[in-house]
Scaffold this active site. Structure first.
Site, PDB file in Angstrom:
ATOM      1  N   HIS A  52      15.269  40.551  50.724  1.00 58.26           N
ATOM      2  CA  HIS A  52      16.480  41.361  50.751  1.00 58.26           C
ATOM      3  C   HIS A  52      17.541  40.610  49.935  1.00 58.26           C
ATOM      4  O   HIS A  52      17.542  39.370  49.913  1.00 58.26           O
ATOM      5  CB  HIS A  52      17.058  41.498  52.155  1.00 58.26           C
ATOM      6  CG  HIS A  52      16.152  42.097  53.174  1.00 58.26           C
ATOM      7  ND1 HIS A  52      15.188  41.377  53.831  1.00 58.26           N
ATOM      8  CD2 HIS A  52      16.092  43.355  53.691  1.00 58.26           C
ATOM      9  CE1 HIS A  52      14.565  42.175  54.690  1.00 58.26           C
ATOM     10  NE2 HIS A  52      15.083  43.375  54.625  1.00 58.26           N
ATOM     11  N   ASP A  73      19.073  37.842  51.890  1.00 54.74           N
ATOM     12  CA  ASP A  73      18.250  36.669  52.195  1.00 54.74           C
ATOM     13  C   ASP A  73      18.502  35.566  51.177  1.00 54.74           C
ATOM     14  O   ASP A  73      18.580  34.391  51.525  1.00 54.74           O
ATOM     15  CB  ASP A  73      16.746  36.998  52.098  1.00 54.74           C
ATOM     16  CG  ASP A  73      16.309  38.100  53.022  1.00 54.74           C
ATOM     17  OD1 ASP A  73      16.929  38.262  54.092  1.00 54.74           O
ATOM     18  OD2 ASP A  73      15.329  38.798  52.670  1.00 54.74           O
TER      19      ASP A  73
END
Ligand SMILES: [Co+2]
Ligand SMILES: [Co+2]
Ligand SMILES: [Co+2]
Ligand SMILES: [Co+2]
Ligand SMILES: [Co+2]
Ligand SMILES: [Co+2]
Ligand SMILES: [Co+2]
Ligand SMILES: [Co+2]
Lengths: 439, 439, 439, 439
Positions: free
Chosen positions: B100, B103
């Site tokens: 993501h 992240d």
């Protein structure tokens, strides 16, 4: 001769009545949102549970005491049941009933004999419909009980069984048409699988598509103008039923070009077995113009099978009626009690208690739903909550005037999105309780 | 400086090895059905659980010991993590990873700063991809953690939040494209509702349709040729997620004209939370040409939340690989370990044990699946079981040559359908065990 | 005349055999931990599913083809079944069987006739036991099928029904004793409730205590030295069964002073319906010296009812046998296949496939469990994990030498507790797979 | 300075009020069965959810807006929270509150500092208790959040952690005593296991027994006369919690000789996670004289985790209060709102809406329960249903005058048991609805 000599036609006596054989909420002629309760609710009694249910379960045989029934599968016994059923419908003031072919008419020794039996019984049903004014909400075929259907009917691995099932559907569709049935239902009792190791799911679903197209074609041919309905259920009797939930049914209908011909018959207990609330399934079907009818019952969420209990919880009935009113009512559908008395409630009178309770719960649910709508507070809350979509960037998005680039440019300039507002779930739950209190 | 100085690149040592830091089944160059294990399995490590997971749960904070991570959300710390991650990918011989945006890259104080951070991190990822050969399986946006997304992103009641989310997707899609990402995933973490009392489901789903169309349009504009994927999940964090299961996703895609642009990323634990087996979801997606990729993990069916455990059960991995081989492989997708070590497995070395176990379980699963296919007994059983469809009345039905009338005429003459044959579930389960035994 | 003329006694042929009518793992004389497989496993076939099961389910009647059975409940038919059953036991090399009174012997028109029937059948069973060497693992009474037991047997609201049930237990206990039955089981099929609105739970449980004390007293009187067992199950057929799980049973036994007279018969599918793993229930019962016997089957955790499937999963059988070995074996109990073939597996030969698969899965499970124990790595891990309890403050606590004050003084001085070590769940799951691989 | 300047003390305005900040049912001085609502219900607010909850979930950080809280874990911030909490308790007219040590007092850098902090905060709480009259329903230790407790506290594999936990319990017990706390609760947040492969369950439970005995001994020493309570929960955070349900707790207490010292604190959401209704757990605990207190909330039965929602369903609250009245009230316990606002209900005012709704639902539930008892119809039904036990053979059985022999003789003569009567579940559900309607 009466099967229920001690029961008169159930009358509305109002909430203060302690008479267990009176309606406390269902007042057929009472007007709600400009329509009578009778016409909103279109209550229907099911032939299967109420006149063929014995109380058997996987751990014991039937317990039900049904003095009018000799326990045989003879045509004579079936004919006697018709009279009892219509006495029950009338005394209950139920305007509708529903059946599977096998509920009303015994399996013959071959297909022709089955059809002959069905013709005989259909005449008896027709006579009683005319005599009493009770109407047929829907007919359907039982394509799951007979051992021939062990591997499915439309989705069987045995092509002959598909042909047999098709023959039964043709007959039942014609009789439903002849009896003025307002809908025709498919519940795929064994249309699914027990294990994927032995299953060609694609071939089975292709055949299910063919089967339903054949029914649509035949309906056109015979002039049946009732609504076709599919009833979702995720499991039981099979490990996995193809018509798992509203979404699975609608995806199937779209994939096979059937979406214009079918709506859904949503059952509470099936919704929860699929992990959904009834309210969700109704709203989901409704928003896709696919809400056809409901099977009114309740499950026990701590148990994992279809208990088909009578609905008595006002939260559930109010939520269901709220969604039904929101989506414009049930049309040709109805509130069909696909529900059975517990095995321990084995006396005929329990059938009355059970249906009265369900009818009252739905009648009060209707009144609660109407009160929510009349008051408007909950709906206004929702409208206000989405107000950002009614102008500005929201309106542009909904009008299709912007794409990712325009939105990024907009937000890069703005830096942060506008603040959120509280969802107020707890407050809304309290507001809902007000209507429970005040109706 | 190495983050895992005591771990060398994990090597294949074969089933007899007792080395917990060796592969016992995953042998990247071993050929199975004419393709290397590496190319069949396309293993991918997830950035979120493996490099951002802390071991926190609703009843306690993180426990994970990650010496390379200073616990801050700084860009510097994020850059350090990149090096550690790629050391891990390499030592594990994982050809792919997935992320993501959040992240890998810290949220900035405004959108522009977030984008700037992301650009900086993307460069670091690109450098490491080039240095190591590890590739990006897919990118995605985290549109569920930040409080702005509390009511959803594409399905929020706050139009500004939709715009913010769109801006993030644009950025992440471009970076995924730039990094050669082979897919782009949408998991609708808060695209659903907590309560229908405050929700306009129809409006929310319409907006979700708009959102995905915008992404498709932008992909075309920027030349992104990767596959778009939707990842179904029925609940958690919301009470009801719109992308509940494969059927709900496909119905949505069909309803909004998106079916040509999206496939599915099926996760084991999400399948079971939705009441389906992984085998079902894979076969169901595959038969509709919608099997894109898998999130490989396992749930605990006695618990009701997404445990995202590492897969080690050979039955599950063999069934999954069987379906994947059946439907022609994963294409641009992969076996992505959306899985996390338990909170009590808090040391870095546990990350290796966990992934090695998952990779070995899938490698053995692949071999079992290939053995089943090579042997052919189970597939032949299924083919024979449906033989009645290959000629006679079955063939006529599948060819569309008959309708209800013809089938009724056929069956009236015949009287009864041909006998069924045993489904042999128990025998087939025993046969399946043979392959477990012999691989 | 043979009922299974095409099946010879099932022989062990080893893992490489493709013969579906051979054992691949169950090798009765093979020694494991110094005892033969036969003596470890003590396999038992159940009379109810295997010789009285019809394949009926709540949505359809039986499908099973059983040429030896005329479908009546006559004594003659019952006598014929005895011969078939013992042929089956022998051909399967099953050393034990188990029955309910009503499985083997028809209900009479009154109690005396039922007893007379039972005497007649008991003689036939005894003759066959002597002729074949097959022994009775346990007897039990069916106190749940007949409508008289609709409200329970020992926990009924109808005192006469309690008396009736007591009479049946007396008879069945005596016949079990006479047949050398090694245990006597109580499964409280309707000992529970459907709804608390009509239930006096305390009175019902008091009566259940009385009932079991009567059985204990009578066993002493007649010299029955077999083990009494209670079989937990949380629900189905009732909404709530009193003997929900091992803990509920043991609490009941302790509360009513019965703990010295009863152990538990743990069934896999009942354990999971109660939300527990089989491994938990076995370890929990074992640690309280209450592990008596097991009903070996498996459930489907995505379904919510007792599917009673045959066990074929090596993880489950290995875990079960590991716990059984840990707690010193099953004593007078056995591995009793309370399992049924699927409704679609309707041929007699399916009964063989199903049992062979279950026996093989348990035999391999036994070998895996023994390999785990022989290797010792997993047990050593646990021992080391608790090492802090073997000396220092841990040893003082376990010796009862310290209380809160001493512990606080100790910890105030120390300031912080010693560091934790990783639980290594993932590594241990990988280690477990090694034994699956290597046996 | 007020934290809730816009909220006055919540007043009872009656069912017709539309004021969301008024009580519609909770009227503290209203007498029910001769006791005020206040004394029946003994409402308690929990410090953890209401003053430490942030709205974080596994997929996102906190959302709650709490202007009085600077988000740090400082003593100063903790002191400020005390004032806010007591303002809230007072404005809500809640007579009680409950806490974990860590809710009110920050963890220090070592045990001594933690104790010092706790002393400081305890003084502040004491001051506020005296100033406001709000009392402490119970104290407890948080032995599950800190990473040291990852493997459990009393059931940890790390003896030092047991010692640490014991030190905390000693301190918290003393402060609870000093603050006049009326109970002391143990909820075993990590007293269970994640996986049996690494767990010595017997040793862990033996240590749990030792731990609780130490607490009992210390209570005696310091003169704490409050009630010890165990709170059952079957899972979450661990895969399996030892105190699974009421039965598991009571079996444990009996096995370790603790049954005279502990009662149970039953939580609705934990009951349902364990597969039981709240009504069952209350009746089960009550009949064993072990009903101590309740954690009042509700779960979502379609979700599988502890949602701790505020209770608003009248069926649930009426059933709970019915059982509580039946078993003589809650004694020193109370109706403790172990409930949290949804993550999306992030404003301070939502805390008021939520508690008001819960208090009103329980107040109406109390009135419904009292109406059921006053009317007597449902209780009479049950009494009549068991009438066969009040004389004849039933009375002899309950008097212990007969055994299997006498009962068999009785029944052999009689031949058949007396007929059963209908359980009338549906009728009783309808009757229950009358009380919902009429209160
Ligand atoms: Co239905
Ligand atoms: Co149903
Ligand atoms: Co995933
Ligand atoms: Co997941
Ligand atoms: Co059993
Ligand atoms: Co069972
Ligand atoms: Co609680
Ligand atoms: Co809770």
């Amino acid at each position: 001769m009466s099967a229920f000599p001690d029961v008169d036609t159930i009358q509305y006596e109002g909430p203060d009545s302690d008479n267990p054989l009176a309606f406390r909420w269902y007042n057929p002629d009472e007007m709600v949102e400009g329509k009578s309760m009778r016409d909103h609710l279109r209550f229907s009694v099911v032939y299967w549970h109420t006149f063929r249910g014995t109380g058997s379960d996987p751990f014991g045989p039937g317990t039900a005491v049904r003095p009018w029934d000799d326990g045989t599968d003879s045509v004579d016994n079936a004919l006697k049941r018709v009279d009892v059923a219509f006495e029950f419908f009338q005394k209950l003031q139920a305007p509708y009933y529903a059946f599977h072919d096998r509920d009303v008419s015994p399996e013959g020794s071959n297909l022709a004999e089955s059809h002959k039996n069905f013709d005989r019984l259909a005449q008896a049903l027709k006579d009683q419909q005319q005599a009493t004014g009770v109407k047929l909400l829907w007919g359907t075929c039982n394509l799951f009980s007979h051992p021939r259907y062990m591997h499915g009917a439309a989705t069987t691995c045995n092509a002959d069984v598909f042909a047999y099932a098709a023959s039964e559907v043709k007959k039942c569709l014609e009789i439903t048409n002849d009896l003025g049935g307002e809908n025709y239902v498919f519940w795929g009792g064994r249309e699914g699988y027990q294990n994927l190791y032995n299953t060609d799911m694609k071939r089975e679903l292709d055949n299910l598509g063919r089967f339903l197209h054949m029914a649509v074609d035949h309906a056109k041919k015979i002039g049946f103008t009732g609504q076709f309905l599919i009833e979702p259920k995720p499991k039981e009797p099979t490990k996995h039923q193809y018509d798992s939930d509203a979404a699975a049914c609608l995806n199937f209908l779209r994939a096979y070009g059937l979406e214009d011909h079918f709506k859904l018959n949503i059952e509470t207990n099936h919704a929860t077995l699929a992990g959904h609330t009834m309210m969700h399934e109704l709203d989901y079907a409704g928003m896709q113009n696919a809400l056809g009818s409901i099977d009114a019952n309740t499950g026990d969420l701590l148990l994992g099978w279809d208990t088909d209990q009578f609905p008595t919880d006002y939260y559930q009935t109010a939520q269901a009626m709220w969604m039904i009113l929101k989506h414009g009512g049930l049309g040709s559908g109805g509130v069909n009690f696909d529900a059975k008395v517990r095995r321990e409630s084995f006396e005929p009178i329990d059938l009355f208690y059970a249906h009265i309770g369900g009818m009252d719960a739905f009648a009060k649910g209707l009144k609660i739903a109407a009160a929510i709508r009349a008051d408007g507070q909950m709906q206004s809350f929702v409208k206000d909550r989405y107000a950002s979509w009614d102008s500005g960037i929201g309106a542009k998005i909904e009008a299709g005037q912007v794409g990712l680039e325009e939105l990024q440019a907009y937000m890069l300039e703005k830096g942060q999105s506008d603040a959120n507002t509280s969802g107020r779930q707890e407050m809304l739950e309290n507001v809902f309780n007000r209507y429970i209190d005040r109706v």
